[in-house]
Design a protein around this motif. Sequence first.
Motif, short mmCIF file in Angstrom:
data_model
loop_
_atom_site.label_atom_id
_atom_site.label_comp_id
_atom_site.label_asym_id
_atom_site.label_seq_id
_atom_site.Cartn_x
_atom_site.Cartn_y
_atom_site.Cartn_z
N THR A 42 -0.27 -4.31 4.94
CA THR A 42 -0.94 -3.79 6.13
C THR A 42 -1.57 -4.88 6.99
OG1 THR A 42 -2.91 -3.41 4.76
CG2 THR A 42 -1.40 -1.55 5.08
N THR A 53 0.63 5.48 -0.11
CA THR A 53 -0.23 6.66 -0.01
C THR A 53 0.31 7.80 -0.87
OG1 THR A 53 0.96 7.54 1.92
CG2 THR A 53 -0.85 6.02 2.35
N ASN A 89 3.27 1.81 6.43
CA ASN A 89 1.86 2.19 6.48
C ASN A 89 1.08 1.24 7.38
OD1 ASN A 89 1.87 4.48 4.79
ND2 ASN A 89 1.88 3.19 2.95
N THR A 90 0.32 1.80 8.28
CA THR A 90 -0.55 0.99 9.16
C THR A 90 -2.02 1.31 8.93
OG1 THR A 90 -0.34 2.65 10.92
CG2 THR A 90 1.21 0.78 10.95
N GLN A 91 -2.31 2.52 8.46
CA GLN A 91 -3.68 2.91 8.16
C GLN A 91 -3.90 2.83 6.65
OE1 GLN A 91 -5.87 3.60 10.64
NE2 GLN A 91 -4.19 3.14 12.06
N THR A 92 -5.07 2.41 6.25
CA THR A 92 -5.40 2.29 4.83
C THR A 92 -6.60 3.18 4.51
OG1 THR A 92 -6.89 0.41 5.18
CG2 THR A 92 -4.56 -0.07 4.81
N SER A 93 -7.03 3.12 3.28
CA SER A 93 -8.19 3.89 2.84
C SER A 93 -9.33 2.94 2.46
CB SER A 93 -7.82 4.73 1.61
OG SER A 93 -7.48 3.89 0.52
N TYR A 145 0.84 -1.20 0.00
CA TYR A 145 0.00 0.00 0.00
C TYR A 145 0.88 1.25 0.00
CZ TYR A 145 -3.50 3.40 1.49
OH TYR A 145 -4.33 4.49 1.57
N GLU A 198 -9.26 -1.00 0.79
CA GLU A 198 -10.00 -2.13 1.35
C GLU A 198 -11.01 -2.67 0.34
OE1 GLU A 198 -9.22 -3.52 4.14
OE2 GLU A 198 -7.73 -2.02 4.66
N TYR A 209 3.39 -5.37 12.25
CA TYR A 209 4.09 -4.08 12.22
C TYR A 209 4.95 -3.94 13.47
CZ TYR A 209 4.86 0.96 12.61
OH TYR A 209 5.43 2.20 12.76
#
Length: 469
Positions: free
Chosen positions: A316, A247, A259-263, A245, A267, A320
């Motif tokens: 992700t 960004t 990256n730990t947060q996605t969009s 992923y 998803e 982590y």
Amino acid sequence: AYEIRLSLVGSEMCIRDRVSTQSTGAHYRADRKMDLPAQTQDAGNEPVSETPQNTQEENSTKTEDSSTENGSISPKAEKIERKYLYVTPEEGYFVEGDGIPPETLDDVEIKNYPRVIDTSSADHIAFRENFLESTAPKRYYILKESEDGPTIICFVRKDEAQEFFFMIFSKEDTQKFSVKFAQVNSSWWRSVLQFNPSDEDILNWIFPQVPFNLFFPLETPEIEKVIFVMTEKQIQKGFKFGILYCTEGQTTEDEMFNNTQTSASFEQFLDHIGQRISLLGWENYRAGLDVERNCTGEQSIFELWEDHPVMFHVSTLLPYNPKDIQQLERKRHIGNDVVVIVFVEGNTPFKPSTIKSKQIHVIFLVRVEHVPEDPSSTYYRLTVITKKGVRLPYGPILKQNPVYKASDIKELLMRKLLAAEFASHFAIDFKRQLTRSRLLQIQDIIHRFLDGEDQLFFTKWLDYYFSSK
């Protein structure tokens, strides 16, 4: 007749061409290199696509190219100026789906690829149907020394078709072909009496420069099962692909792996290409992921596509470590995949060498594309970056404007991913691995049936020799 087949499991590429054994016999009768007629080479290099063949040739500039080995990118006689929108161009890569004018197959050298072992089930099925389950007369010989190293020769006599079917196993590949009875030159008295060719006649026709006394016959029933197991071992049981992923604005692998947060769009993309599965207690293909203690994450993306188990290593979803800026645990999986998908948010150009890995040979860039004519639907733009040495082309070929509806992306991606995996086997690093593994298997068979028993087999050879006269 000799049927040449190039089949890439999971892709639409399937070239089947019939040429005479007089042409293809040169593989053994001369320098043991597969020199196919020009029309067959052209057919094998012709991309298979739903779009017209000349689509990618529009607005492109053709220049003369000079030959390089292993399908590497050819030096151009004159510089072609291209404008890339999504990829930062680098030497040593072929970009499909970006660039104005677009890169075409004229930009690469697609001939003179090395022979490579077929890791699909084709050899396994052919041996089972023609030898293991056949009641027709069969012969097995071992040639301990040849230009291709130790070789196993198997042939079966098919009286109804009036032909011999051959499977010849070497460290380089498996050759499968048929030879009509009438094409084999028999001794004069056999011809007069209309007898079938002897083993010596057959082997001499295939290997005219090799004396018959160098072939060791194997008449034990065990040999069939051993060769059958060898063909089974070369089958690729499952496929693993990485998903990284990225960004908006990220340009380094450390940024992407952290990256730990996605969009929501990422998803949604994962849901389009596979099923979310819990790893704990997972009993299907696991692609190196831990299924006992959740050491490699709790979930992953899996898909059984046309009987091929496919596991995705999603960055992700892998563990982590906040103290590791390189995220080696994540890179340990994705960096060892041959083909990797990079889901890119925004329009930041991607540099092919961003991910430092000798194993990764093909990168798929996926971006969400907004189509004004259909604002309620999701579309994806696909760009494929292929490292030199990977066999080109591999289908399905992308259309000139590679924007696809979400409902179509799974079918296209799966076929293209599996085709890219098999095409990567032609790269020198992977070919070396496959060749070494195959050589060890053949040497193991020789050690099991010949070494230490040469005298016994010499006696058997004498029996064969005089019984065939």
